[in-house]
Design an enzyme around this catalytic site. Structure first.
Site, PDB file in Angstrom:
ATOM      1  N   HIS A  72      -1.208  60.895  71.035  1.00  0.00           N
ATOM      2  CA  HIS A  72      -1.008  62.405  71.052  1.00  0.00           C
ATOM      3  C   HIS A  72      -0.621  62.964  69.673  1.00  0.00           C
ATOM      4  CE1 HIS A  72      -1.554  62.213  75.281  1.00  0.00           C
ATOM      5  NE2 HIS A  72      -1.290  63.368  75.428  1.00  0.00           N
ATOM      6  N   PRO A  73      -0.786  64.253  69.311  1.00  0.00           N
ATOM      7  CA  PRO A  73      -0.255  65.056  68.007  1.00  0.00           C
ATOM      8  C   PRO A  73       1.181  65.006  68.423  1.00  0.00           C
ATOM      9  CG  PRO A  73      -1.159  66.554  69.306  1.00  0.00           C
ATOM     10  CD  PRO A  73      -1.484  65.105  70.212  1.00  0.00           C
ATOM     11  N   VAL A 128       3.860  71.680  76.977  1.00  0.00           N
ATOM     12  CA  VAL A 128       4.390  72.611  76.581  1.00  0.00           C
ATOM     13  C   VAL A 128       3.962  74.034  77.204  1.00  0.00           C
ATOM     14  CG1 VAL A 128       4.979  71.924  74.300  1.00  0.00           C
ATOM     15  CG2 VAL A 128       2.775  73.075  74.678  1.00  0.00           C
TER      16      VAL A 128
END
Ligand SMILES: [Zn+2]
Length: 592
Positions: A72-73, A128
């Site tokens: 994941h970034p 998010v």
């Protein structure tokens, strides 16, 4: 990206390679998760598919899990800046406004990223788009980030995986063109209701709604209004402030099914405790009314005015009144400002003389069901959205005291002390071990104190509380008996005295088998995993249990199920499932 919406049928009949392609992009650079889950085809529902994906992740090796997390970034990290994110990630970070950070916000997030990475060795992962799918704001993201930086490494790894599953859930909803419309509605009602909060808390953005305050009465009005809008036939505020909505059966002589939960809160509490159990059935009535459908029984939804015992020591006042358990002496209790309950009720326009008339005749009722947020970590850890309650734990509470001898901390040799606090410490360790042995008992010393203690005095007295709970009365009584006899043994051996006073005893409330079975049938019909559990917390259903059969349905909480806390959270997807389960229960009752 393809815009053709996916269907379950299409996924179930596709070849493995095609199916893998259809589920592409759910788990960042990690198609193996979907590949594993596909072994469970045919999926019974979208919910089943989500659960099978979570299971595949649960069952993977720790190395594979960590690799997925590593794939994941970083939030608002280098990949975002260099525009090398996957299309899905880019869309999510954009929705949360992370692509438009001020330089200060950007700097804060970069610092958090590097601190988090240094502490745990993997990037911070947060869904998010949040519990409603709309996107968390930057403040919420930064707060969650800061809080989780303090977490235990093992917990953080699991929390990252749970967030990855939530990210996948929203990506799947997008692929399927699925919106949890009623879940959104219920979520939004709770959000709107949380705008009302008592003075002293409202200013700080905290939610506190205690019995008959202005905020409390505004909540009642909000619920009245929305019950009318949903199409309830009768809506009223009763003599203790409960909001009672009735959706009538086609035949007036039909019996009534009651449901409901409380709209008061603890101080600085969460938005869903109690309220989810009011709005879920309201959403059902809204649907029934919209479909012009009548049930073969009256459906009574009660928003209980008081459950938490915050302003007055009158816990379960709202549900208690319906079973004839309103104690007249409560009326003379005073709140912290010296306002008597009687006067608060008169001020709110409640007719105190009508309280005895609130008592329901159990013969008129089929039973009582209640939806409630779990308020614990169990469902969250299992990746399961709903839980079947088998029993509400019985409990005993005590206030206790150990009396030793206060003496000089410098001159009293270790082998000649009568230290009350050390005796308590020994008991505390036993309490933990003894409750753990049962598996599903809990026992807590929540208050402990050395009155007038001093740094250079051996503790002569120790005051403490005991809270002991178990799913049935016999198990609870055995727990209490063992803890008390250990207390006796410890005190005899140490030459100290003790006193105990029982302050509360509540019977366990096992679910009525027929009603529990109806919740189970509903959960099965959704293709959701079935999990049976006890309720550690007390609920309004405990009161109704005294006069009619009852059963509860739990809904998963986020943030490891934390409750009585502003971090309490649940997703609109899970709320939708609660509404769907409720609808199933209501519409299949006639065939039982
Ligand atoms: Zn509650």
């Amino acid at each position: 990206m393809t815009t053709v919406t996916l269907t379950l049928d299409r996924l179930n009949i596709a070849t493995h390679a095609e199916a893998l392609q259809l589920l592409d992009g759910l788990y960042e650079h990690s198609p193996w998760v979907a590949a594993q889950a596909l072994a469970a085809r045919p999926f019974k529902s979208l919910t089943d598919l989500k659960y099978q994906l979570a299971l595949a992740l649960q069952n993977a090796s720790k190395e594979a899990q960590l690799q997925l997390i590593q794939a994941h970034p970083e939030l608002a990290g280098k990949a975002m800046v260099s525009q090398s994110l996957t299309a899905e990630s880019s869309n999510e970070q954009n929705k949360a406004g992370l692509t438009q950070c001020t330089p200060q916000e950007f700097a804060v997030i970069q610092q958090l990223n590097s601190d988090y990475n240094a502490r745990f060795g993997f990037p911070f992962i947060l869904a998010v788009r949040g519990p409603r799918g709309l996107g968390l704001n930057k403040q919420q993201i930064i707060e969650t980030f800061s809080r989780r930086l303090l977490g235990h490494p093992e917990f953080e790894r699991q929390e990252c995986l749970r967030n990855i599953n939530r990210i996948a859930e929203i990506r799947l909803n997008d692929k399927f063109g699925y919106e949890p419309v009623l879940g959104h509605l219920v979520w939004d009602w709770q959000e709107e209701l949380s705008a009302f909060s008592d003075p002293g808390y409202a200013e700080k953005g905290q939610l506190t709604v205690t019995y008959l305050t202005e905020a409390h009465r505004a909540c009642a009005q909000f619920i009245v209004q929305h019950m009318h809008d949903c199409g309830f036939d009768e809506v009223r505020i009763d003599a203790v402030g409960n909001v009672v909505g009735r959706y009538l059966a086609a035949t007036p002589t039909a019996k009534t099914l009651m449901t409901g939960s409380h709209y008061d809160t603890v101080r600085n509490g969460g938005k869903y405790d109690g309220r989810l159990g009011i709005f879920s059935p309201m959403a059902c009535v809204r649907e029934l009314h919209r479909q012009q459908k009548r049930l073969p029984f009256h459906f009574e939804v009660v928003a209980f005015a008081e459950e938490e015992g915050q302003r007055y020591k009158a816990t379960f006042l709202g549900s208690g009144a319906l079973i004839g358990d309103f104690k007249p002496e409560w009326l003379d209790q005073q709140d912290a400002d010296g306002i008597k309950m009687r006067d608060a009720m008169a001020h709110a326009g409640l007719a105190i003389e009508d309280i005895p008339n609130l008592q329901r005749n159990p013969a008129d009722y089929l039973g009582f069901v209640e939806v409630h947020i779990e308020q614990g970590p169990v469902l969250n850890e299992l990746d399961m959205p709903l839980g079947i309650v088998t029993s509400i734990n019985g409990s005993v509470r005590m206030q206790c005291e150990i009396i030793g001898t206060a003496s000089h901390a410098g001159t009293t040799p270790m082998n000649r002390r009568a230290d009350a606090a050390v005796a308590l410490a020994e008991l505390a360790l036993y309490v933990e071990q003894r409750a753990l042995k049962d598996g599903d008992s809990v026992a807590t010393i929540g208050m402990l104190q050395v009155p007038n203690g001093s740094v250079n005095v051996v503790p002569g007295r120790c005051l403490f509380s005991l809270d002991m709970r178990a799913p049935n009365n016999a198990q609870r009584d055995a727990l209490v008996a063992d803890i008390l006899s250990e207390l006796k043994r410890i005190c005899e051996r140490r030459g100290v005295q003790y006193k105990t006073e029982e302050t509360m005893r509540a019977a366990a409330a096992p679910s009525a088998p027929a009603w529990q079975a109806r919740w189970e049938a509903a959960v099965n019909a959704l293709g959701a995993p079935l999990y049976r559990m006890t309720s550690g917390a007390g609920h309004d259903a405990m009161k109704l249990h005294e006069v009619m059969p009852q059963a509860m349905l739990f809904v998963r909480g986020q943030n490891s199920g934390i409750s009585h806390n502003p971090l309490e959270s649940s997703t609109s997807d899970d709320m939708q499932l609660a509404v769907d389960a409720f609808m199933h229960l209501l519409t299949h009752l006639e065939s039982n």
